[in-house]
Every structure is written in structure tokens, then in C-alpha cells.
Design a protein around this motif. Structure first.
Motif, PDB file in Angstrom:
ATOM      1  N   GLU A 103      54.363  31.628  22.269  1.00 38.04           N
ATOM      2  CA  GLU A 103      55.652  32.246  21.938  1.00 38.04           C
ATOM      3  C   GLU A 103      55.655  32.904  20.571  1.00 38.04           C
ATOM      4  OE1 GLU A 103      59.438  30.322  22.436  1.00 38.04           O
ATOM      5  OE2 GLU A 103      58.734  29.300  24.242  1.00 38.04           O
ATOM      6  N   ASP A 104      54.929  32.322  19.606  1.00 36.72           N
ATOM      7  CA  ASP A 104      54.921  32.866  18.248  1.00 36.72           C
ATOM      8  C   ASP A 104      53.829  33.909  18.035  1.00 36.72           C
ATOM      9  OD1 ASP A 104      52.643  31.319  18.253  1.00 36.72           O
ATOM     10  OD2 ASP A 104      53.165  30.143  16.468  1.00 36.72           O
ATOM     11  N   GLY A 105      53.109  34.282  19.106  1.00 35.50           N
ATOM     12  CA  GLY A 105      52.048  35.280  18.994  1.00 35.50           C
ATOM     13  C   GLY A 105      50.672  34.710  18.742  1.00 35.50           C
ATOM     14  N   GLY A 106      50.556  33.392  18.610  1.00 34.32           N
ATOM     15  CA  GLY A 106      49.244  32.777  18.475  1.00 34.32           C
ATOM     16  C   GLY A 106      48.445  32.920  19.761  1.00 34.32           C
ATOM     17  N   ILE A 107      47.122  32.882  19.652  1.00 34.87           N
ATOM     18  CA  ILE A 107      46.249  33.135  20.788  1.00 34.87           C
ATOM     19  C   ILE A 107      45.946  31.835  21.530  1.00 34.87           C
ATOM     20  CG2 ILE A 107      43.997  34.016  21.502  1.00 34.87           C
ATOM     21  CD1 ILE A 107      44.030  35.760  18.958  1.00 34.87           C
ATOM     22  N   LEU A 108      46.385  31.760  22.788  1.00 33.94           N
ATOM     23  CA  LEU A 108      46.085  30.616  23.643  1.00 33.94           C
ATOM     24  C   LEU A 108      44.719  30.754  24.308  1.00 33.94           C
ATOM     25  CD1 LEU A 108      49.560  30.173  25.412  1.00 33.94           C
ATOM     26  CD2 LEU A 108      48.650  28.873  23.468  1.00 33.94           C
ATOM     27  N   ASP A 109      44.285  31.982  24.536  1.00 28.92           N
ATOM     28  CA  ASP A 109      42.965  32.248  25.099  1.00 28.92           C
ATOM     29  C   ASP A 109      42.719  33.747  25.064  1.00 28.92           C
ATOM     30  OD1 ASP A 109      40.509  31.738  26.222  1.00 28.92           O
ATOM     31  OD2 ASP A 109      41.256  31.330  28.241  1.00 28.92           O
ATOM     32  N   ASP A 110      41.442  34.137  25.066  1.00 32.64           N
ATOM     33  CA  ASP A 110      41.128  35.543  25.321  1.00 32.64           C
ATOM     34  C   ASP A 110      40.507  35.629  26.709  1.00 32.64           C
ATOM     35  OD1 ASP A 110      38.704  34.364  24.523  1.00 32.64           O
ATOM     36  OD2 ASP A 110      37.999  36.140  23.480  1.00 32.64           O
ATOM     37  N   LEU A 111      40.661  36.757  27.364  1.00 30.51           N
ATOM     38  CA  LEU A 111      40.348  36.843  28.786  1.00 30.51           C
ATOM     39  C   LEU A 111      40.010  38.277  29.182  1.00 30.51           C
ATOM     40  CD1 LEU A 111      43.185  38.192  30.033  1.00 30.51           C
ATOM     41  CD2 LEU A 111      44.014  35.905  29.539  1.00 30.51           C
ATOM     42  N   MET A 112      39.494  38.413  30.410  1.00 37.01           N
ATOM     43  CA  MET A 112      39.184  39.728  30.971  1.00 37.01           C
ATOM     44  C   MET A 112      39.996  39.932  32.237  1.00 37.01           C
ATOM     45  SD  MET A 112      36.922  41.098  28.925  1.00 37.01           S
ATOM     46  CE  MET A 112      36.301  42.430  29.926  1.00 37.01           C
ATOM     47  N   LEU A 113      40.607  41.110  32.344  1.00 40.82           N
ATOM     48  CA  LEU A 113      41.372  41.489  33.522  1.00 40.82           C
ATOM     49  C   LEU A 113      40.639  42.594  34.267  1.00 40.82           C
ATOM     50  CD1 LEU A 113      44.867  42.048  31.845  1.00 40.82           C
ATOM     51  CD2 LEU A 113      44.187  40.022  33.112  1.00 40.82           C
ATOM     52  N   SER A 114      40.623  42.524  35.600  1.00 36.01           N
ATOM     53  CA  SER A 114      40.089  43.601  36.423  1.00 36.01           C
ATOM     54  C   SER A 114      41.094  43.906  37.526  1.00 36.01           C
ATOM     55  CB  SER A 114      38.758  43.202  37.071  1.00 36.01           C
ATOM     56  OG  SER A 114      37.768  42.939  36.104  1.00 36.01           O
ATOM     57  N   ARG A 115      41.304  45.177  37.791  1.00 28.56           N
ATOM     58  CA  ARG A 115      42.203  45.567  38.878  1.00 28.56           C
ATOM     59  C   ARG A 115      41.429  45.582  40.190  1.00 28.56           C
ATOM     60  NH1 ARG A 115      47.601  45.949  39.101  1.00 28.56           N
ATOM     61  NH2 ARG A 115      47.718  47.402  37.343  1.00 28.56           N
ATOM     62  N   TRP A 116      41.823  44.717  41.099  1.00 27.55           N
ATOM     63  CA  TRP A 116      41.344  44.771  42.467  1.00 27.55           C
ATOM     64  C   TRP A 116      42.399  45.493  43.306  1.00 27.55           C
ATOM     65  CZ3 TRP A 116      38.643  39.522  44.078  1.00 27.55           C
ATOM     66  CH2 TRP A 116      37.529  39.321  43.271  1.00 27.55           C
ATOM     67  N   PRO A 117      42.057  45.940  44.506  1.00 29.98           N
ATOM     68  CA  PRO A 117      43.013  46.756  45.269  1.00 29.98           C
ATOM     69  C   PRO A 117      44.390  46.125  45.451  1.00 29.98           C
ATOM     70  CG  PRO A 117      40.846  46.912  46.259  1.00 29.98           C
ATOM     71  CD  PRO A 117      40.739  45.894  45.161  1.00 29.98           C
ATOM     72  N   GLU A 118      44.464  44.801  45.595  1.00 26.36           N
ATOM     73  CA  GLU A 118      45.759  44.168  45.870  1.00 26.36           C
ATOM     74  C   GLU A 118      46.222  43.230  44.762  1.00 26.36           C
ATOM     75  OE1 GLU A 118      47.474  45.147  48.400  1.00 26.36           O
ATOM     76  OE2 GLU A 118      45.860  46.389  49.224  1.00 26.36           O
ATOM     77  N   GLY A 119      45.514  43.190  43.643  1.00 26.47           N
ATOM     78  CA  GLY A 119      45.920  42.264  42.599  1.00 26.47           C
ATOM     79  C   GLY A 119      45.056  42.362  41.363  1.00 26.47           C
ATOM     80  N   ILE A 120      45.078  41.304  40.547  1.00 21.79           N
ATOM     81  CA  ILE A 120      44.337  41.239  39.289  1.00 21.79           C
ATOM     82  C   ILE A 120      43.370  40.064  39.330  1.00 21.79           C
ATOM     83  CG2 ILE A 120      44.518  40.748  36.807  1.00 21.79           C
ATOM     84  CD1 ILE A 120      45.480  43.518  37.339  1.00 21.79           C
ATOM     85  N   TYR A 121      42.106  40.356  39.072  1.00 22.82           N
ATOM     86  CA  TYR A 121      41.077  39.329  38.908  1.00 22.82           C
ATOM     87  C   TYR A 121      40.970  39.036  37.421  1.00 22.82           C
ATOM     88  CZ  TYR A 121      36.196  37.593  38.627  1.00 22.82           C
ATOM     89  OH  TYR A 121      35.053  36.882  38.356  1.00 22.82           O
ATOM     90  N   MET A 122      41.040  37.760  37.051  1.00 14.77           N
ATOM     91  CA  MET A 122      41.077  37.362  35.646  1.00 14.77           C
ATOM     92  C   MET A 122      40.006  36.308  35.387  1.00 14.77           C
ATOM     93  SD  MET A 122      44.278  35.489  33.635  1.00 14.77           S
ATOM     94  CE  MET A 122      45.392  36.874  33.835  1.00 14.77           C
ATOM     95  N   VAL A 123      39.255  36.492  34.317  1.00 12.53           N
ATOM     96  CA  VAL A 123      38.266  35.493  33.900  1.00 12.53           C
ATOM     97  C   VAL A 123      38.714  34.916  32.568  1.00 12.53           C
ATOM     98  CG1 VAL A 123      35.852  35.049  33.300  1.00 12.53           C
ATOM     99  CG2 VAL A 123      36.403  36.677  35.120  1.00 12.53           C
ATOM    100  N   VAL A 124      38.868  33.575  32.542  1.00 12.43           N
ATOM    101  CA  VAL A 124      39.343  32.882  31.341  1.00 12.43           C
ATOM    102  C   VAL A 124      38.270  31.907  30.874  1.00 12.43           C
ATOM    103  CG1 VAL A 124      41.748  33.132  32.047  1.00 12.43           C
ATOM    104  CG2 VAL A 124      40.511  31.043  32.656  1.00 12.43           C
ATOM    105  N   ASN A 125      38.405  31.432  29.647  1.00 15.56           N
ATOM    106  CA  ASN A 125      37.405  30.546  29.062  1.00 15.56           C
ATOM    107  C   ASN A 125      37.404  29.167  29.717  1.00 15.56           C
ATOM    108  OD1 ASN A 125      35.888  31.809  26.756  1.00 15.56           O
ATOM    109  ND2 ASN A 125      37.976  32.373  26.204  1.00 15.56           N
TER     110      ASN A 125
END
Length: 381
Positions: A103-125
Motif C-alpha cells: 500500500e505504501d509503495g514498498g516492493i513485495l516482489d518483482d515479477l515478469m508478465l507475459s500476454r497469452w491469448p486469453e490472459g496473463i502468464y506471471m513468473v514470481v520469485n
């Protein structure tokens, strides 16, 4: 692994194994606990593996990472309420680095987003994937479905010869050379379905390969059967990413640090900077406009003594900051580090000192990366 609860009850939590656990051990991998899993730290030695990746290609098992698939009506708007990246403009097959914010802008994680045809594929730590999943489930509307791909493995093939080795076994609607940095698509490797992206965590050209866990050994054997490819452990992965100036969550980034302090302003695209609407926007955009009070910087270390995480940084007798990652950099041929210093000490060339075993080691603030990135980008991009 021990889980120390507030009520003093100590619960033993079993360290999990990756789908390739036996494969790593057969290859001579020295296994250590990391992010709740047994993982190989090295095979032939960290320095040798590091230099092999810089000159050839290395295969990393990163199946401890969390692979998520998000779908549902209003997904883009819902995600943009949690991260500072521009999701709406992300085209199919494109990737984007982003940050899950408190909420305060601190980083909970960094991640990668990819657009798939019907949604978002996300890789998290891997170390915080369960916390991430909980946060997403709580914060996203009920219309959004989150699938955790627990039955998939993730490999990273990295190095200047990665393309040549992978291309020999890859087929798909598009040729592998259609992929440039931060693009992905569906392919087959030796007939096995995979999602392949041109991305990685070493600063080199390379690919990340998501594949069903029961097929991953076949794919790993196929790739390591190529003369350019060797299995590489966590130790070299860390030294490679450090030379590339890439932060590691839980060390260089955490909930006390916002994206501007973490030198990640590039992850906030123009529209998001103009519109805001993400957690901590006032703090983050204020730091973007006026400068943050502290900043993540690179450090060149004078001499041969490595400066490790936790070392205090000084300007004369004044303690000014802390080292968050550090070690010997084989490609640089010297110790390097990253850490946080006040804004007025963040200019490259500034002299500081790190305290190591009671001694002050001279360091110089340096621009990152310490060696040039060698990503294959779109021509003119």
C-alpha cells in the motif's frame, strides 16, 4: 528447514525437491536449501560455470519460481491497481518486468508478465510465491481466476550460444529467431510443448522454457546433449546476475524499498506515471520527480577482499548505507557489490568505504551493469 512461530511452537517443514532433483545429483550437483527447495549450488565450480555461461551456454533449473496464469474479465485494470506497469498496452507474446507493491509503495516482489491469448502468464520469485498468491487472491476481484502451474517446470538456457543449441531442437509456428528480448511464444522442443521466452537473469542472450514437469528431464537431457551446454548452479547464477546489475528480491529489494530507490523507474511506463492509480503512487511519483533520498548503486571494490551483504558503508566516520549483494565477479576480475547510499553519494565515481571484519575497504560508486548486457533486441528498438 525450521518454521519458528510467534507462539514459540517450532514446526519442522520439509525441504521440497524439484522435478529434476535426481538429475542434478546424477550430474554431480552439490545441493543446498534455497527458497524451500533442494537446489544445486554448483557442479564443476562457480567460477568455471560462470565463465562457461559468458562464453557458451548454461542450463539453469529455476522450477522453484512461481508460474501463475491469470484470466477473467477486467484483468488488466485489476492488475494495474496492484502493479505500476502498463498492462493494457501489453500485446500477445510480449513480456514486461514489473513489481507487486504494498500500500505504501514498498516492493513485495518483482515479477515478469507475459500476454497469452486469453490472459496473463506471471513468473514470481520462489521465496515469496505463496505470499504473492495470497496477496493476489485477496486483492483481485472474484471475476479473476488465478491458476498456479504447480505441475510445470521452468528452465533457463543462457549464454551467447544458447540460440544455436536451442534452435536445433525447436519447432513452432514461428522460427526461434522471431523471438527477440522480452518476447515469448508456444513452441515444441523435441516434440514437447513449451512456452519459450527470450529473457533471463544473467545479462546474456538466452531463453526461459516452461514445460510440463514430467517432460522436463527429457528436455534437459536434449539441451545438455549439445556441446555448447552445461548444467549451471545457483552460485554462478548469483555472480552472473550481480555483474549484470540485476537485483535479487529479499536482498536488494524488499518492502521497505520503493521502485525509485531500487533504481527501477524504467518499470513504470509513461502512462502510469501520468495517471498513477497504483499503490504508493504519491510516494513513488514524488521520488520519480524529485529524486529519492537513497538509491541502489553499484560498487567497485578496491583490492581483492570481497564485500558481502550486510556490510555497512561509510563516508569518513559517518555511516551512510549498506551493501545488499556482493562477491567476486569472474568476468570483471575483481570484487563488486550493490547497495544503498544517500542520493548525494549515488553519483558514479563517488568514494565510500565498506566495513569488513572491522576494516574499512575503499569502494567506488559505479554505474550498472558492470559488464554490458548482450540481449538480442528488435532492430531499431
Amino acid at each position: 528447514m525450521r518454521d519458528d512461530r510467534e507462539d514459540s511452537e517450532v514446526v519442522e517443514v520439509a525441504t521440497e525437491t524439484l522435478p529434476l532433483d535426481a538429475w542434478h545429483r546424477e550430474k554431480g550437483g552439490r545441493m543446498v536449501e534455497f527458497a524451500g527447495y533442494w537446489m544445486p549450488i554448483q557442479y564443476d565450480g562457480i567460477m568455471a560455470e560462470h565463465l562457461w555461461v559468458r562464453e557458451n551456454a548454461g542450463l539453469f533449473d529455476v522450477s522453484h519460481m512461481g508460474q501463475l496464469y491469470l484470466s477473467g474479465e477486467g484483468l488488466d485494470e485489476a492488475l494495474e491497481a496492484l502493479i505500476p506497469g502498463d498492462v493494457k498496452s501489453l500485446a500477445v507474446g510480449r513480456m514486461r518486468y514489473s513489481l507487486l507493491l504494498a500500500e505504501d509503495g514498498g516492493i513485495l516482489d518483482d515479477l515478469m508478465l507475459s500476454r497469452w491469448p486469453e490472459g496473463i502468464y506471471m513468473v514470481v520469485n520462489g521465496a515469496v510465491k505463496w505470499e504473492d498468491i495470497g496477496h493476489l487472491r485477496e486483492a483481485l476481484p472474484d471475476a479473476i481466476t488465478i491458476n498456479h502451474f504447480e505441475e510445470r517446470a521452468l528452465l533457463a538456457l543462457q549464454g551467447p550460444k544458447a540460440f544455436d543449441a536451442l534452435k536445433r531442437h525447436t519447432t513452432g509456428k514461428w522460427g526461434l529467431d522471431a523471438l527477440v528480448f522480452m518476447m515469448g511464444g508456444p513452441y515444441q522442443i523435441g516434440g514437447v510443448d513449451a512456452w519459450i521466452s527470450r529473457s533471463g537473469y544473467t545479462g546474456e542472450d538466452g531463453f526461459e522454457i516452461s514445460v510440463d514437469a514430467d517432460k522436463v528431464q527429457y528436455v534437459a537431457d536434449l539441451l545438455c546433449g549439445e556441446p555448447e551446454v552445461k548444467p549451471i548452479g545457483l552460485g554462478a547464477r548469483d555472480s552472473l546476475r550481480l555483474e549484470a546489475g540485476l537485483p535479487l528480491y529479499g536482498h536488494d529489494l524488499d518492502p521497505t524499498i520503493d521502485p525509485i530507490e531500487g533504481d527501477l523507474g524504467f518499470a513504470i511506463q509513461k502512462r502510469r506515471r501520468e495517471e498513477g492509480g497504483f499503490p504508493g503512487a504519491a510516494r513513488i511519483l514524488g521520488h520519480y520527480a524529485d529524486g529519492s533520498p537513497r538509491k541502489r548503486v553499484g560498487l567497485l571494490v578496491d583490492g581483492k577482499l570481497p564485500v558481502r551483504e550486510g556490510a555497512k558503508l561509510f563516508d569518513g566516520e559517518d555511516e551512510i548505507g549498506v551493501v545488499t549483494s556482493g562477491g567476486f565477479a569472474p568476468s570483471v576480475g575483481a570484487p563488486i557489490a550493490m547497495g544503498y547510499v544517500p542520493r548525494d553519494h549515488a553519483v558514479p565515481g563517488t568514494s565510500v568505504a565498506a566495513e569488513v571484519r572491522g576494516k574499512r575497504v575503499p569502494c567506488t560508486v559505479a554505474a550498472t551493469p558492470f559488464i554490458p548486457h548482450r540481449y538480442v533486441r528488435k532492430q531499431g528498438g
